[in-house]
Structure formats: C-alpha cells, structure tokens
Design a protein around this motif. Structure first.
Motif, mmCIF file in Angstrom:
data_model
loop_
_atom_site.group_PDB
_atom_site.id
_atom_site.type_symbol
_atom_site.label_atom_id
_atom_site.label_comp_id
_atom_site.label_asym_id
_atom_site.label_seq_id
_atom_site.Cartn_x
_atom_site.Cartn_y
_atom_site.Cartn_z
ATOM 1 N N TRP A 48 0.860 -1.167 0.000
ATOM 2 C CA TRP A 48 0.000 0.000 0.000
ATOM 3 C C TRP A 48 0.901 1.223 0.000
ATOM 4 N N ALA A 49 0.755 2.148 -0.974
ATOM 5 C CA ALA A 49 1.592 3.351 -1.044
ATOM 6 C C ALA A 49 0.709 4.585 -1.149
ATOM 7 N N TYR A 50 1.072 5.632 -0.402
ATOM 8 C CA TYR A 50 0.272 6.849 -0.396
ATOM 9 C C TYR A 50 1.057 7.990 0.240
ATOM 10 N N THR A 51 0.536 9.202 0.066
ATOM 11 C CA THR A 51 1.092 10.391 0.705
ATOM 12 C C THR A 51 0.080 10.884 1.726
ATOM 13 N N LEU A 52 0.550 11.075 2.940
ATOM 14 C CA LEU A 52 -0.314 11.482 4.048
ATOM 15 C C LEU A 52 0.027 12.906 4.474
ATOM 16 N N ALA A 53 -0.998 13.731 4.712
ATOM 17 C CA ALA A 53 -0.810 15.071 5.284
ATOM 18 C C ALA A 53 -0.696 14.874 6.792
ATOM 19 N N LEU A 54 0.520 14.910 7.296
ATOM 20 C CA LEU A 54 0.815 14.557 8.682
ATOM 21 C C LEU A 54 0.998 15.809 9.537
ATOM 22 N N PRO A 55 0.137 15.991 10.556
ATOM 23 C CA PRO A 55 0.313 17.158 11.433
ATOM 24 C C PRO A 55 1.470 16.927 12.418
ATOM 25 N N VAL A 56 2.389 17.885 12.455
ATOM 26 C CA VAL A 56 3.506 17.855 13.404
ATOM 27 C C VAL A 56 3.613 19.251 13.999
ATOM 28 N N ASP A 57 3.429 19.336 15.322
ATOM 29 C CA ASP A 57 3.375 20.623 16.010
ATOM 30 C C ASP A 57 2.311 21.490 15.335
ATOM 31 N N TYR B 129 2.918 18.254 7.139
ATOM 32 C CA TYR B 129 3.932 17.758 6.212
ATOM 33 C C TYR B 129 3.332 16.668 5.347
ATOM 34 N N HIS B 130 3.646 16.679 4.061
ATOM 35 C CA HIS B 130 3.214 15.624 3.157
ATOM 36 C C HIS B 130 4.291 14.551 3.159
ATOM 37 N N VAL B 131 3.963 13.411 3.741
ATOM 38 C CA VAL B 131 4.916 12.330 3.975
ATOM 39 C C VAL B 131 4.488 11.096 3.185
ATOM 40 N N GLN B 132 5.458 10.463 2.519
ATOM 41 C CA GLN B 132 5.162 9.257 1.757
ATOM 42 C C GLN B 132 5.226 8.033 2.672
ATOM 43 N N PHE B 133 4.231 7.161 2.505
ATOM 44 C CA PHE B 133 4.156 5.907 3.248
ATOM 45 C C PHE B 133 4.226 4.741 2.272
ATOM 46 N N GLU B 134 4.978 3.722 2.647
ATOM 47 C CA GLU B 134 4.983 2.441 1.946
ATOM 48 C C GLU B 134 4.668 1.387 2.993
ATOM 49 N N ASP B 135 3.452 0.855 2.926
ATOM 50 C CA ASP B 135 2.989 -0.140 3.893
ATOM 51 C C ASP B 135 3.112 -1.537 3.311
ATOM 52 N N TRP B 136 3.549 -2.452 4.143
ATOM 53 C CA TRP B 136 3.504 -3.881 3.829
ATOM 54 C C TRP B 136 2.707 -4.532 4.945
ATOM 55 N N MET B 137 1.609 -5.175 4.576
ATOM 56 C CA MET B 137 0.760 -5.865 5.544
ATOM 57 C C MET B 137 0.829 -7.361 5.256
ATOM 58 N N TYR B 138 0.942 -8.152 6.332
ATOM 59 C CA TYR B 138 1.059 -9.604 6.197
ATOM 60 C C TYR B 138 0.033 -10.271 7.104
ATOM 61 N N LEU B 139 -0.847 -11.068 6.507
ATOM 62 C CA LEU B 139 -1.813 -11.827 7.281
ATOM 63 C C LEU B 139 -1.091 -13.023 7.883
ATOM 64 N N VAL B 140 -1.060 -13.082 9.207
ATOM 65 C CA VAL B 140 -0.348 -14.127 9.932
ATOM 66 C C VAL B 140 -1.280 -15.297 10.239
ATOM 67 N N SER B 141 -2.516 -14.970 10.587
ATOM 68 C CA SER B 141 -3.549 -15.963 10.874
ATOM 69 C C SER B 141 -4.882 -15.314 10.513
#
Length: 182
Positions: A130-139, A143-155
């Motif tokens: 999953w890849a996206y850009t998030l508007a991340l509030p800091v103080d 900030y527009h921050v890029q995320f690269e998510d890897w999700m793994y179903l374990v059970s």
C-alpha cells in the motif's frame, strides 16, 4: 589500470548494495497462506496496537486503533469503509475514514481526508502493498509524507503492518502495527 579496476569494483559494490536494499515484490507472496482477502479481514471490529520509531529505531509514539469496517458492492465493485479511531500515548486522538475500492482483482485504490490524491494497493497471497502520501500534522505544521505499507496476514485474526515513512526520499522512520480481528 589499477584506478580502472578500483572504479569497476566500487561500481559493482554500489550496485550490489542497491540491490540488497531493494523492496520486496508483491508477487513473491502469491503462494503464502492464509490468503488475504481485504473485504473479509477488514470487516467488523478490529483492534490495532502500534509504535512509531525514528530513523535510529527509538520509539517516539505508541498508539492504539479501534477500526470498524464494512463492505458493499456498487456497480460490480467492492467498496469498503474503514473507520479508524486512533489514541496516542500522549492522550491525543485522531480519526481517519478510508474508502477502499477494488478496481480489479487484488488491486485497490483508497481515499481519506488526510491522504493526498489516492492510495494505491495490491494484494497477493498473504500480503498487501500500500503506497500513499499522508498530510501529517507535526506541532503547528502539516507535512506531506510518503508511506509504503507492507501488511502480512499471519492468521485469520492477526495481521502485521510495517510502514516506512519518507520525505523527499529521506527515511523518517517506521510505523509497526499489529491488527487483531475480534
């Protein structure tokens, strides 16, 4: 001649180190079980527990998430609503509501108010990228921050999520999250 050999060796070493740092490819998980079906896993109530670590691996934030999810079929496409309620260790709270659409088998787009544009995702086997850009509030800034998510179903009830955060290609840290489906 020695300089040329040194340059070739250095070039080869740099190429190998870049290959060693390359990301996984979603198709490599095609045969992994249990198979992740987003509309099945993200349906109902899910609890999540996470941490944010900086580039050095120091835990900067801990949080929990209560996620309520449901799906429907509209014009032959699966559409999911993921309503996330975050609570951070410092007492702050945050809400994010995702709308996910399966655009073709195993391929998804996602939208949320704090996502810039669309998130793009692909599932294969037990994994989701999953890849996206998030508007991340800091103080007091966003900030527009890029995320690269890897999700793994374990059970059937447990999924692990590792997300890399970056800005201008510079690593900012990671989010690690474990989901538990009730």
């Amino acid at each position: 001649m020695t300089k040329t050999i040194s340059r070739v060796a250095l070039g080869l070493l740099l190429s190998l180190s870049l290959l060693a740092c390359s990301s996984p490819i979603i198709k490599q998980y095609a045969n992994e079980k249990p198979t992740l079906d987003l509309s099945e896993y993200f349906n109902g109530t899910i609890d999540a527990y996470g941490i944010f670590t900086d580039r050095s691996g120091n835990v900067k934030k801990r949080f929990t998430v209560l996620l309520e999810a449901s799906w429907k079929v509209v014009d032959g496409k699966k559409i999911g609503i993921l309503d996330e309620s975050f609570e951070y260790s410092d007492g702050t709270k945050q809400k994010r509501i995702w709308t996910l659409t399966e655009v073709s088998p195993g391929k998804f787009i996602g939208k949320a108010d704090d996502v810039i544009g669309e998130a793009i995702g692909e599932a294969s086997g037990n994994a989701l990228y999953w890849a996206y850009t998030l508007a991340l509030p800091v103080d007091n800034s966003i900030y527009h921050v890029q995320f690269e998510d890897w999700m793994y179903l374990v059970s059937p009830k447990v999924m692990i999520n590792k997300a890399k955060m970056s800005k201008f290609g510079i690593d900012l840290g990671e989010v690690t999250l474990s989901f538990y489906k009730r």
